[in-house]
Structure formats: structure tokens, C-alpha cells
Write a protein that holds these residues in place. Structure first.
Motif, PDB file in Angstrom:
ATOM      1  N   LEU A   1     -18.849 -14.679  10.525  1.00 57.13           N
ATOM      2  CA  LEU A   1     -19.276 -15.741   9.616  1.00 57.13           C
ATOM      3  C   LEU A   1     -18.149 -16.748   9.386  1.00 57.13           C
ATOM      4  N   TYR A   2     -16.919 -16.307   9.531  1.00 56.00           N
ATOM      5  CA  TYR A   2     -15.759 -17.112   9.168  1.00 56.00           C
ATOM      6  C   TYR A   2     -15.088 -17.733  10.381  1.00 56.00           C
ATOM      7  N   THR A   3     -14.549 -18.918  10.167  1.00 62.12           N
ATOM      8  CA  THR A   3     -13.684 -19.551  11.155  1.00 62.12           C
ATOM      9  C   THR A   3     -12.413 -18.699  11.249  1.00 62.12           C
ATOM     10  N   PRO A   4     -11.555 -18.948  12.227  1.00 65.12           N
ATOM     11  CA  PRO A   4     -10.292 -18.189  12.266  1.00 65.12           C
ATOM     12  C   PRO A   4      -9.497 -18.301  10.957  1.00 65.12           C
ATOM     13  N   ALA A   5      -9.439 -19.483  10.385  1.00 72.38           N
ATOM     14  CA  ALA A   5      -8.742 -19.643   9.100  1.00 72.38           C
ATOM     15  C   ALA A   5      -9.495 -18.900   8.000  1.00 72.38           C
ATOM     16  N   GLY A   6     -10.812 -18.927   8.062  1.00 71.07           N
ATOM     17  CA  GLY A   6     -11.628 -18.207   7.092  1.00 71.07           C
ATOM     18  C   GLY A   6     -11.455 -16.697   7.190  1.00 71.07           C
ATOM     19  N   GLN A   7     -11.296 -16.193   8.414  1.00 76.27           N
ATOM     20  CA  GLN A   7     -11.051 -14.759   8.596  1.00 76.27           C
ATOM     21  C   GLN A   7      -9.715 -14.360   7.984  1.00 76.27           C
ATOM     22  N   LYS A   8      -8.752 -15.243   8.120  1.00 75.86           N
ATOM     23  CA  LYS A   8      -7.442 -14.992   7.512  1.00 75.86           C
ATOM     24  C   LYS A   8      -7.573 -14.957   5.985  1.00 75.86           C
ATOM     25  N   ALA A   9      -8.316 -15.908   5.429  1.00 75.62           N
ATOM     26  CA  ALA A   9      -8.546 -15.945   3.979  1.00 75.62           C
ATOM     27  C   ALA A   9      -9.304 -14.698   3.533  1.00 75.62           C
ATOM     28  N   PHE A  10     -10.322 -14.296   4.299  1.00 75.72           N
ATOM     29  CA  PHE A  10     -11.089 -13.086   3.988  1.00 75.72           C
ATOM     30  C   PHE A  10     -10.162 -11.872   3.917  1.00 75.72           C
ATOM     31  N   ASP A  11      -9.313 -11.722   4.924  1.00 78.56           N
ATOM     32  CA  ASP A  11      -8.388 -10.581   4.958  1.00 78.56           C
ATOM     33  C   ASP A  11      -7.449 -10.601   3.754  1.00 78.56           C
ATOM     34  N   GLU A  12      -6.962 -11.777   3.391  1.00 83.84           N
ATOM     35  CA  GLU A  12      -6.064 -11.902   2.243  1.00 83.84           C
ATOM     36  C   GLU A  12      -6.783 -11.566   0.939  1.00 83.84           C
ATOM     37  N   VAL A  13      -7.992 -12.066   0.775  1.00 86.08           N
ATOM     38  CA  VAL A  13      -8.767 -11.762  -0.434  1.00 86.08           C
ATOM     39  C   VAL A  13      -9.045 -10.263  -0.514  1.00 86.08           C
ATOM     40  N   ALA A  14      -9.454  -9.656   0.604  1.00 81.51           N
ATOM     41  CA  ALA A  14      -9.743  -8.220   0.616  1.00 81.51           C
ATOM     42  C   ALA A  14      -8.493  -7.410   0.264  1.00 81.51           C
ATOM     43  N   ARG A  15      -7.350  -7.803   0.820  1.00 82.32           N
ATOM     44  CA  ARG A  15      -6.096  -7.105   0.529  1.00 82.32           C
ATOM     45  C   ARG A  15      -5.735  -7.247  -0.947  1.00 82.32           C
ATOM     46  N   LYS A  16      -5.817  -8.470  -1.446  1.00 85.83           N
ATOM     47  CA  LYS A  16      -5.449  -8.719  -2.839  1.00 85.83           C
ATOM     48  C   LYS A  16      -6.436  -8.037  -3.794  1.00 85.83           C
ATOM     49  N   TYR A  17      -7.700  -7.990  -3.427  1.00 87.58           N
ATOM     50  CA  TYR A  17      -8.709  -7.325  -4.254  1.00 87.58           C
ATOM     51  C   TYR A  17      -8.349  -5.846  -4.433  1.00 87.58           C
ATOM     52  N   ARG A  18      -7.881  -5.219  -3.372  1.00 84.29           N
ATOM     53  CA  ARG A  18      -7.501  -3.800  -3.449  1.00 84.29           C
ATOM     54  C   ARG A  18      -6.181  -3.584  -4.185  1.00 84.29           C
ATOM     55  N   ALA A  19      -5.279  -4.558  -4.125  1.00 83.32           N
ATOM     56  CA  ALA A  19      -3.921  -4.350  -4.623  1.00 83.32           C
ATOM     57  C   ALA A  19      -3.643  -4.908  -6.020  1.00 83.32           C
ATOM     58  N   ASP A  20      -4.403  -5.894  -6.457  1.00 81.44           N
ATOM     59  CA  ASP A  20      -4.083  -6.609  -7.691  1.00 81.44           C
ATOM     60  C   ASP A  20      -5.213  -6.429  -8.709  1.00 81.44           C
ATOM     61  N   ARG A  21      -4.970  -5.659  -9.734  1.00 82.95           N
ATOM     62  CA  ARG A  21      -5.996  -5.341 -10.739  1.00 82.95           C
ATOM     63  C   ARG A  21      -6.530  -6.593 -11.436  1.00 82.95           C
ATOM     64  N   ASN A  22      -5.663  -7.543 -11.757  1.00 83.51           N
ATOM     65  CA  ASN A  22      -6.103  -8.779 -12.418  1.00 83.51           C
ATOM     66  C   ASN A  22      -7.002  -9.607 -11.502  1.00 83.51           C
ATOM     67  N   PHE A  23      -6.599  -9.709 -10.248  1.00 80.72           N
ATOM     68  CA  PHE A  23      -7.403 -10.448  -9.270  1.00 80.72           C
ATOM     69  C   PHE A  23      -8.756  -9.770  -9.099  1.00 80.72           C
ATOM     70  N   LYS A  24      -8.765  -8.463  -9.005  1.00 79.64           N
ATOM     71  CA  LYS A  24     -10.013  -7.698  -8.866  1.00 79.64           C
ATOM     72  C   LYS A  24     -10.940  -7.982 -10.052  1.00 79.64           C
ATOM     73  N   GLY A  25     -10.389  -7.998 -11.259  1.00 79.06           N
ATOM     74  CA  GLY A  25     -11.189  -8.280 -12.437  1.00 79.06           C
ATOM     75  C   GLY A  25     -11.795  -9.676 -12.401  1.00 79.06           C
TER      76      GLY A  25
END
Length: 98
Positions: free
Chosen positions: A25-49
Motif C-alpha cells: 500500500l505504501y510507497t518506499p518512503a511510506g514503507q519507511k514511515a510505516f516501519d518507524e511508526v510500528a517501531r515507535k508504537y511498540r517502544a514509546d508508551r506516550n506515542f502508543k497512547g
């Protein structure tokens, strides 16, 4: 993100296809953003909230649109709007869309 592909994936998801959303679904830049969001969602409680609140609020809006009987085209318009595409990315990265 390709709006037409997003609409197609939403149609498949709404027909019950659990794995309708893929990273294609994502462009190459979008895939990079997706991966970053997924990583941050797992690692950062405030971001997850924050993500969880956005997703819940957008889903409340979708439920309201569905209850009001505005029709599938109105629902599709919300899902493919800018805020809908943000919702798709966040919900997908959070693991809510398969």
C-alpha cells in the motif's frame, strides 16, 4: 500511499479478508514511515497512547457515519481522506488491520 489501492484494501477488509492490508500500500518512503511508526508504537508508551486515541476517535467517527445511514460511499470518502489515510497507517502499524 495510493488512495485507490487504499480503497481497494478497505473494500477487501470490509468483506472479511483479514490480511487485506499489506505494505505494498505504501510507497518506499511510506514503507519507511510505516516501519518507524510500528517501531515507535511498540517502544514509546506516550506515542502508543496518542495513536490509540486517534484510532479510537476515528473509529467512533466511522461508527457514527455507519449509524447515520449515510451510505458506503460516505464511509469510503472518510477512509480515503487525508485523516483516513493517517488512520489507516496508524491502525495498520499498530497491528489492528492485520
Amino acid at each position: 500511499m495510493d488512495r485507490n489501492l487504499a480503497a481497494e484494501m478497505w473494500d477487501r477488509y470490509q468483506r472479511g479478508e483479514n490480511k487485506a492490508f499489506t505494505k505494498r500500500l505504501y510507497t518506499p518512503a511510506g514503507q519507511k514511515a510505516f516501519d518507524e511508526v510500528a517501531r515507535k508504537y511498540r517502544a514509546d508508551r506516550n506515542f502508543k497512547g496518542t495513536v490509540d486515541r486517534y484510532v479510537a476517535e476515528f473509529e467512533r467517527l466511522l461508527d457514527e457515519v455507519a449509524r447515520d445511514g449515510r451510505g458506503p460511499q460516505e464511509l469510503r470518502s472518510h477512509l480515503t481522506s487525508e485523516t483516513g489515510l493517517v488512520y489507516t497507517l496508524l491502525a495498520h502499524a499498530a497491528g489492528r488491520l492485520g
